[in-house]
Enzyme design. Sequence first.
Site, PDB file in Angstrom:
ATOM      1  N   LYS B 207       0.832  -1.210   0.000  1.00 55.85           N
ATOM      2  CA  LYS B 207       0.000   0.000   0.000  1.00 55.85           C
ATOM      3  C   LYS B 207       0.867   1.260   0.000  1.00 55.85           C
ATOM      4  CE  LYS B 207      -3.554  -2.680   2.314  1.00 55.85           C
ATOM      5  NZ  LYS B 207      -4.041  -3.164   3.631  1.00 55.85           N
ATOM      6  N   GLY B 299     -12.298  -5.364   4.486  1.00 55.55           N
ATOM      7  CA  GLY B 299     -13.685  -5.809   4.567  1.00 55.55           C
ATOM      8  C   GLY B 299     -14.372  -5.632   3.240  1.00 55.55           C
TER       9      GLY B 299
END
Lengths: 317, 317
Positions: B207, B299
């Site tokens: 990331k 999620g």
Amino acid sequence: MGRKLAILGAGDVGRSVADLAGEYGHEVVALADSSSAAVDPDGIDVESTLERKVGGESVGTDDPEAVFETDYDVLVEATPTTLGDAEPGFSHVERALEADRHVVLANKGPVAERYEELQALEADSAGSVRFEATVGGAIPVLSTVEDETPQAVTAVRGVLNGTANFILTRMAAEGLDYEHVLAEAQDLGVAEADPTFDVDGTDAALKFVILANVLADGGFALEDADVTGIQNIPGSALDLAAEDGRTIRLIGEATREGVRVAPRLVPENGPLAVTGTRNIVQIETKNAGSLHSSGRGAGGPETATAVLSDVGRLPEL
Amino acid sequence: MGRKLAILGAGDVGRSVADLAGEYGHEVVALADSSSAAVDPDGIDVESTLERKVGGESVGTDDPEAVFETDYDVLVEATPTTLGDAEPGFSHVERALEADRHVVLANKGPVAERYEELQALEADSAGSVRFEATVGGAIPVLSTVEDETPQAVTAVRGVLNGTANFILTRMAAEGLDYEHVLAEAQDLGVAEADPTFDVDGTDAALKFVILANVLADGGFALEDADVTGIQNIPGSALDLAAEDGRTIRLIGEATREGVRVAPRLVPENGPLAVTGTRNIVQIETKNAGSLHSSGRGAGGPETATAVLSDVGRLPEL
């Protein structure tokens, strides 16, 4: 893609938008204060215009009316926020939309006080209206609500007035009373000479009214908000809160049901207890949990980045 | 404006994008797992397709290849992240861009490992590439960098792995050791059966590599990052930190100069000490100070809102 910007208002925000526009690939074709304007269809010389303005002269030699007669893509409305009829800001926006131009607002008045009329004007125009800069300065509040879709956001709460937050932070840290800290904040330039709208909750309420309008697709104005300011909080209340690991912050909340702004007890080390002039918002969503964002909620360059990010999101005309 | 979405990958994220697409006004014309696809140019029946997939059957009766032959506006690449050549994700993106379609990535591989090739493909295509979902789940990280302009962002730092953060939070709170808490996290479904990439820092590093690529307009891959994981942190180190009002977090930083991910001491009540699986980023800017955002960094639905906000920002083809 570069746009031609016409900027109304040559205060901190208007000047900063002019100053940063080039970094974002845009051109400034007009910059106006309340009595004059600098207008050039090929782009004004921003540096010399700002020098003149900051030196105490009028911003240009044209009539402010000339702004509407030049060829621009986006009207940036950065004149001071006014309540009630939100004039003259509202009429500026109306003229731009009726001419099928885009509008980006830093002025809270039209969005807080006349949201439904603004939506109706936008529906009849080829132009779009955006207003990220009206809520939370540099913090991306409205774009995050847009990303999650307004119907999937259940509430937005937080601290959206830096002056009130600075005063409460200093009262708690130094054990000083309200009047003393307010005078200090005025000396530092954190509070204005007339700090009424910051300390009585009006400024924060306008921002939460705008959020409620976005969540509910209209229906709110300042008079619908339930607002209590910080003027009557005694230093002893902060001492008492501290003994229990808490402090006091001016917390606002917007939902589809209404707007409330009032001093509230919050955990001293919790996310809502931002210090100094910092702002924070908590966006409660259906699909993505709770999103928190904090940063500088005011200031010329900070707010200008919100204006310019809006300009970047406008569709092609 | 509604788009026709073709979704590759039927894991948590791909399924959630399909599930939420209608709320955002889009239509799903294809959903594929690794061995099959449900394809319908008039829009698949999302509910029954997801029921079949969750029930353990293949997602559809078509060959995955059929996805590329149907008429779609946006390819959503949500297959699992792979390192090195980032295949098969990279080839999926390549095929869509060569067909002048837009691409939205949830798969980190192509953006972390082959950023310059991706940029070159985008430059030759009528389509655009967006990848908000690859960094920080629901937290608007890349759009905030875009709003401030990458050249005006000096650094991005924070916590971008929820599994490692959960483990460190539990070790500090309960005085338990790494192995014990990891087992607990696996029982709770917070850590995967093979948690290697979460605890050794690889996932966070990917990331921050993506962020460095955005800030520097390319130049970084995973092998350029300086990465240390949390596997060797003894419980006693957390106890020692706590005695000094600090705790340990797996902190990453991306600048134009490089990427570093390592366990660091941070103030126990400071903004970087988010708890549980929460993520936080601090974006340091030239014009707007320091912007902090926190929320759920992973999620299905959370990440799907990032994918769908990207879809909303794509230009008209």
